[in-house]
Each structure stands twice: as C-alpha cells, then as structure tokens.
Design a protein around this motif. Structure first.
Motif, PDB file in Angstrom:
ATOM      1  N   ARG A  23      -5.098  14.788   8.465  1.00 49.77           N
ATOM      2  CA  ARG A  23      -5.254  15.136   7.049  1.00 49.77           C
ATOM      3  C   ARG A  23      -6.315  14.240   6.444  1.00 49.77           C
ATOM      4  N   LYS A  24      -6.774  14.608   5.274  1.00 53.01           N
ATOM      5  CA  LYS A  24      -7.689  13.739   4.533  1.00 53.01           C
ATOM      6  C   LYS A  24      -6.960  13.238   3.307  1.00 53.01           C
ATOM      7  N   TYR A  25      -7.162  11.970   2.999  1.00 53.16           N
ATOM      8  CA  TYR A  25      -6.452  11.343   1.895  1.00 53.16           C
ATOM      9  C   TYR A  25      -7.437  10.700   0.936  1.00 53.16           C
ATOM     10  N   LEU A  26      -7.223  10.903  -0.352  1.00 50.49           N
ATOM     11  CA  LEU A  26      -7.987  10.200  -1.363  1.00 50.49           C
ATOM     12  C   LEU A  26      -7.230   8.927  -1.740  1.00 50.49           C
ATOM     13  N   VAL A  27      -5.912   9.038  -1.915  1.00 50.63           N
ATOM     14  CA  VAL A  27      -5.076   7.874  -2.189  1.00 50.63           C
ATOM     15  C   VAL A  27      -4.504   7.406  -0.864  1.00 50.63           C
ATOM     16  N   VAL A  28      -4.811   6.160  -0.484  1.00 49.24           N
ATOM     17  CA  VAL A  28      -4.369   5.631   0.794  1.00 49.24           C
ATOM     18  C   VAL A  28      -3.032   4.910   0.661  1.00 49.24           C
ATOM     19  N   GLU A  50      -1.506   2.009  -6.841  1.00 48.61           N
ATOM     20  CA  GLU A  50      -2.260   2.974  -6.068  1.00 48.61           C
ATOM     21  C   GLU A  50      -3.564   2.339  -5.617  1.00 48.61           C
ATOM     22  N   ALA A  51      -3.933   2.559  -4.365  1.00 49.96           N
ATOM     23  CA  ALA A  51      -5.227   2.134  -3.851  1.00 49.96           C
ATOM     24  C   ALA A  51      -5.879   3.351  -3.208  1.00 49.96           C
ATOM     25  N   LYS A  52      -7.082   3.630  -3.632  1.00 50.45           N
ATOM     26  CA  LYS A  52      -7.799   4.805  -3.141  1.00 50.45           C
ATOM     27  C   LYS A  52      -8.715   4.423  -1.986  1.00 50.45           C
ATOM     28  N   ALA A  53      -9.068   5.414  -1.196  1.00 56.30           N
ATOM     29  CA  ALA A  53      -9.971   5.201  -0.069  1.00 56.30           C
ATOM     30  C   ALA A  53     -11.281   4.606  -0.558  1.00 56.30           C
ATOM     31  N   GLY A  54     -11.768   3.596   0.121  1.00 58.26           N
ATOM     32  CA  GLY A  54     -13.035   2.975  -0.220  1.00 58.26           C
ATOM     33  C   GLY A  54     -12.962   1.979  -1.358  1.00 58.26           C
ATOM     34  N   GLU A  55     -11.812   1.865  -1.985  1.00 57.49           N
ATOM     35  CA  GLU A  55     -11.650   0.981  -3.137  1.00 57.49           C
ATOM     36  C   GLU A  55     -11.327  -0.439  -2.656  1.00 57.49           C
ATOM     37  N   ARG A  56     -11.897  -1.413  -3.327  1.00 57.19           N
ATOM     38  CA  ARG A  56     -11.560  -2.813  -3.055  1.00 57.19           C
ATOM     39  C   ARG A  56     -10.537  -3.240  -4.088  1.00 57.19           C
ATOM     40  N   VAL A  57      -9.441  -3.790  -3.608  1.00 57.40           N
ATOM     41  CA  VAL A  57      -8.342  -4.157  -4.491  1.00 57.40           C
ATOM     42  C   VAL A  57      -8.069  -5.646  -4.335  1.00 57.40           C
ATOM     43  N   ALA A  58      -7.963  -6.333  -5.446  1.00 58.75           N
ATOM     44  CA  ALA A  58      -7.597  -7.751  -5.433  1.00 58.75           C
ATOM     45  C   ALA A  58      -6.251  -7.897  -6.123  1.00 58.75           C
ATOM     46  N   LEU A  59      -5.343  -8.612  -5.495  1.00 58.35           N
ATOM     47  CA  LEU A  59      -4.055  -8.935  -6.098  1.00 58.35           C
ATOM     48  C   LEU A  59      -4.106 -10.404  -6.476  1.00 58.35           C
ATOM     49  N   TRP A  60      -3.912 -10.701  -7.753  1.00 58.98           N
ATOM     50  CA  TRP A  60      -3.892 -12.088  -8.169  1.00 58.98           C
ATOM     51  C   TRP A  60      -2.858 -12.270  -9.255  1.00 58.98           C
ATOM     52  N   GLY A  61      -2.414 -13.481  -9.371  1.00 55.49           N
ATOM     53  CA  GLY A  61      -1.424 -13.816 -10.384  1.00 55.49           C
ATOM     54  C   GLY A  61      -0.771 -15.128 -10.020  1.00 55.49           C
ATOM     55  N   PRO A  62       0.081 -15.618 -10.901  1.00 54.41           N
ATOM     56  CA  PRO A  62       0.730 -16.902 -10.648  1.00 54.41           C
ATOM     57  C   PRO A  62       1.701 -16.827  -9.473  1.00 54.41           C
ATOM     58  N   SER A  63       2.009 -17.979  -8.954  1.00 52.52           N
ATOM     59  CA  SER A  63       2.972 -18.086  -7.864  1.00 52.52           C
ATOM     60  C   SER A  63       4.283 -17.414  -8.271  1.00 52.52           C
ATOM     61  N   GLY A  64       4.828 -16.611  -7.361  1.00 51.64           N
ATOM     62  CA  GLY A  64       6.119 -15.988  -7.621  1.00 51.64           C
ATOM     63  C   GLY A  64       6.075 -14.671  -8.376  1.00 51.64           C
ATOM     64  N   CYS A  65       4.866 -14.136  -8.635  1.00 55.10           N
ATOM     65  CA  CYS A  65       4.794 -12.899  -9.430  1.00 55.10           C
ATOM     66  C   CYS A  65       4.954 -11.632  -8.595  1.00 55.10           C
ATOM     67  N   GLY A  66       4.949 -11.733  -7.253  1.00 55.45           N
ATOM     68  CA  GLY A  66       5.213 -10.570  -6.412  1.00 55.45           C
ATOM     69  C   GLY A  66       4.070 -10.096  -5.541  1.00 55.45           C
TER      70      GLY A  66
END
Length: 113
Positions: A23-28, A50-66
């Motif tokens: 299949r082809k997916y836009l949302v990975v 949601e993270a889409k194909a080709g998208e660069r995602v950064a997760l940041w936040g204080p310690s313990g936020c998940g």
C-alpha cells in the motif's frame, strides 16, 4: 523544519523494490487517544500525534513529559492501555508478542543522542 508530503511505498519484507507494493501511505505514524498507566498517579496520555512520510519530527520538552514513552509505544516496546497506534497502516497496539518482535526487527530502529 520543512515537510515533504509524499506517499511512502511499503513492500513485503524481503521483497524487491520492483515487486508490487502492499500500500502507499501519506501518514506513516498515527497515535490517537493513547493512554498508558506508568505508576500510581502517573499516566501518559496523547490525544493525537501524526507523522507524515518525508516529514522531520522533533520531540522536545522537559524531563518526564512523555517523549520516551511516546517512542516506546510507537516502537511496540510498551503497549497502550487504551487508544490506537498505527505505523504504515499496521495497528501496532493489536499485534501479538511474536508480531511485535517481527515488527520491531523489520521496521524499528533508534538512534540515541
């Protein structure tokens, strides 16, 4: 960060790129209403991610936020108590232990900072 929204072609494990794509997916990656009890009075909750194909995602936040909990749930290392987790159309939260092992060995990798 710039997003490029292009479908990702997913092939069966070990298949040649010339093989018919599954299949082809836009949302990975898609996480919805995901809840995980982490201890007495401590709960992880993600309304929607949601993270889409080709998208660069950064997760940041204080310690313990998940941040790590989210990655562990998406990778199948932790199971949510509630909610849905889909990666390339695969409902990760419903996989058996053997299915999770195969999913992780074939599709998951971590690069630590």
């Amino acid at each position: 960060m710039t997003s490029v929204h292009v479908p990702v072609t997913i092939y069966e494990s070990g298949a040649s790129p010339r093989a018919n794509p599954i299949r082809k997916y836009l949302v990975v990656v898609k996480v919805e209403k995901c809840r995980r009890q982490l201890g007495p009075g401590v709960e992880f909750y993600c309304e929607s991610f949601e993270a889409k194909a080709g998208e660069r995602v950064a997760l940041w936040g204080p310690s313990g936020c998940g941040k790590s909990t989210l990655l562990n749930i998406v990778s199948g290392l932790l199971r949510p108590d509630d909610g849905t987790v889909e990666v390339a159309g695969k409902r990760v939260h419903t996989l058996s232990q053997g299915g999770l092992d195969r999913y992780r060995s074939e599709h998951v990798g971590f690069v630590f900072q």
